[in-house]
Write a protein that holds these residues in place. Sequence first.
Motif, short mmCIF file in Angstrom:
data_model
loop_
_atom_site.label_atom_id
_atom_site.label_comp_id
_atom_site.label_asym_id
_atom_site.label_seq_id
_atom_site.Cartn_x
_atom_site.Cartn_y
_atom_site.Cartn_z
N PRO A 45 -95.86 -39.13 58.59
CA PRO A 45 -95.44 -39.10 60.00
C PRO A 45 -94.18 -38.30 60.27
O PRO A 45 -93.99 -37.80 61.38
N ALA A 46 -93.29 -38.15 59.26
CA ALA A 46 -92.06 -37.37 59.49
C ALA A 46 -92.29 -35.87 59.37
O ALA A 46 -91.40 -35.09 59.71
N ARG A 47 -93.48 -35.47 58.92
CA ARG A 47 -93.75 -34.03 58.80
C ARG A 47 -93.74 -33.37 60.19
O ARG A 47 -93.37 -32.20 60.33
N GLY A 48 -94.12 -34.13 61.22
CA GLY A 48 -94.07 -33.59 62.57
C GLY A 48 -92.65 -33.30 63.02
O GLY A 48 -92.42 -32.38 63.82
N VAL A 49 -91.68 -34.06 62.53
CA VAL A 49 -90.28 -33.82 62.87
C VAL A 49 -89.85 -32.46 62.33
O VAL A 49 -89.17 -31.68 63.02
N ALA A 50 -90.27 -32.15 61.10
CA ALA A 50 -89.97 -30.83 60.52
C ALA A 50 -90.66 -29.73 61.32
O ALA A 50 -90.05 -28.68 61.59
N TRP A 51 -91.92 -29.96 61.69
CA TRP A 51 -92.65 -28.97 62.51
C TRP A 51 -91.91 -28.70 63.81
O TRP A 51 -91.76 -27.55 64.23
N LEU A 52 -91.41 -29.76 64.45
CA LEU A 52 -90.72 -29.59 65.73
C LEU A 52 -89.42 -28.83 65.55
O LEU A 52 -89.08 -27.96 66.37
N ALA A 53 -88.68 -29.12 64.49
CA ALA A 53 -87.43 -28.40 64.23
C ALA A 53 -87.69 -26.91 64.05
O ALA A 53 -86.96 -26.06 64.58
N ALA B 102 -81.55 -33.72 88.63
CA ALA B 102 -81.64 -34.87 89.53
C ALA B 102 -81.00 -36.12 88.94
O ALA B 102 -80.99 -37.18 89.59
N GLY B 103 -80.50 -36.03 87.68
CA GLY B 103 -79.77 -37.15 87.11
C GLY B 103 -80.46 -37.88 85.97
O GLY B 103 -79.87 -38.81 85.39
N ARG B 104 -81.68 -37.48 85.61
CA ARG B 104 -82.32 -38.13 84.47
C ARG B 104 -81.69 -37.63 83.17
O ARG B 104 -81.28 -36.47 83.08
N ARG B 105 -81.65 -38.48 82.16
CA ARG B 105 -81.01 -38.14 80.89
C ARG B 105 -82.05 -38.01 79.79
O ARG B 105 -82.84 -38.93 79.56
N LEU B 106 -82.05 -36.87 79.11
CA LEU B 106 -82.99 -36.63 78.03
C LEU B 106 -82.54 -37.40 76.79
O LEU B 106 -81.39 -37.29 76.37
N VAL B 107 -83.47 -38.18 76.20
CA VAL B 107 -83.12 -38.99 75.03
C VAL B 107 -83.92 -38.61 73.79
O VAL B 107 -83.63 -39.10 72.69
N GLY B 108 -84.92 -37.75 73.95
CA GLY B 108 -85.71 -37.39 72.77
C GLY B 108 -86.90 -36.54 73.12
O GLY B 108 -87.03 -36.01 74.22
N ARG B 109 -87.78 -36.42 72.12
CA ARG B 109 -88.96 -35.56 72.22
C ARG B 109 -90.18 -36.32 71.72
O ARG B 109 -90.08 -37.15 70.81
N LYS B 110 -91.31 -36.01 72.31
CA LYS B 110 -92.56 -36.54 71.78
C LYS B 110 -93.35 -35.40 71.18
O LYS B 110 -93.37 -34.28 71.69
N ILE B 111 -93.99 -35.68 70.05
CA ILE B 111 -94.89 -34.74 69.43
C ILE B 111 -96.29 -35.29 69.61
O ILE B 111 -96.54 -36.48 69.42
N GLY B 112 -97.22 -34.43 69.99
CA GLY B 112 -98.58 -34.89 70.21
C GLY B 112 -99.59 -34.10 69.41
O GLY B 112 -99.29 -33.03 68.86
#
Length: 261
Positions: free
Chosen positions: A205-213, A53-63
């Motif tokens: 806080p950056a450990r979640g980035v590794a988890w997501l990868a 529909a035209g929205r642009r993905l810019v990132g991810r949230k980790i919860g």
Amino acid sequence: MLTPEQVAQIAAELAEAERTHGVIPRITARYPQATIEDSYAIQGVWRDANIAAGRRLVGRKIGLTSKAMQQATGITEPDYGVMFDDTVHVSGAEIPFEQFSNVRVEVELAFVLATPLSGPDCTLADALAAIDYAVPALEILNSHIELEGRTIVDTIADNAAYGAMVLGDVHRRVDEVDLPWVPGVLSRNGEIEETGVAAGVLGHPARGVAWLANTFHQHGARLEAGEVILAGSFTRPMWVSRGDEVRCDFAEMGVVTCRFV
């Protein structure tokens, strides 16, 4: 597991709930057999429809990366969702309250990637090497599924309850600040409601980035350069109402504010 038709139907219900700012019954109450894989499939159908529909993905949230959030929700494992360009605000923004359901605010750090990041064995050191800079942030939660009795399956399907984020204007390289000890003092209308430090998110806080990868690698995907990654809240969610002024002091990382109108 759910059938493709059931996945598509629930994704359509969530899209309509987003359009009308409504709430739908729990998925797990209607489909107790639904799995985490089903919930990410629902999120994926909803995501793809928004991109079409035209929205642009810019990132991810980790919860759900901190004990504070796990205790607040009764859910004990992390999850993730997607963030679109029209959900990003700058500090000082006026946020239309009626755009959201079950409106709450969380305190987080966001990371912008300088290089792609992939698993399967991504470490904290790998994540730090891939990050361009850190920026303080507030996440606005937006739940379209009833909260009572909600499980991780319901939350993931609902795009991990992500609504929007408010980014600060202080950017720091990861070697310029002691990230685990970045504080957050969250106030509503001048009264302090929540406090915490970023170490509450998986110890760093950056450990979640590794988890997501590593999680993305299981699906044959990777995090891309330029993506914004919201690392997870290190305070409990704070309920807000129309007219509320929200302020969070991150000490050397600056102050982030917004007002709900």
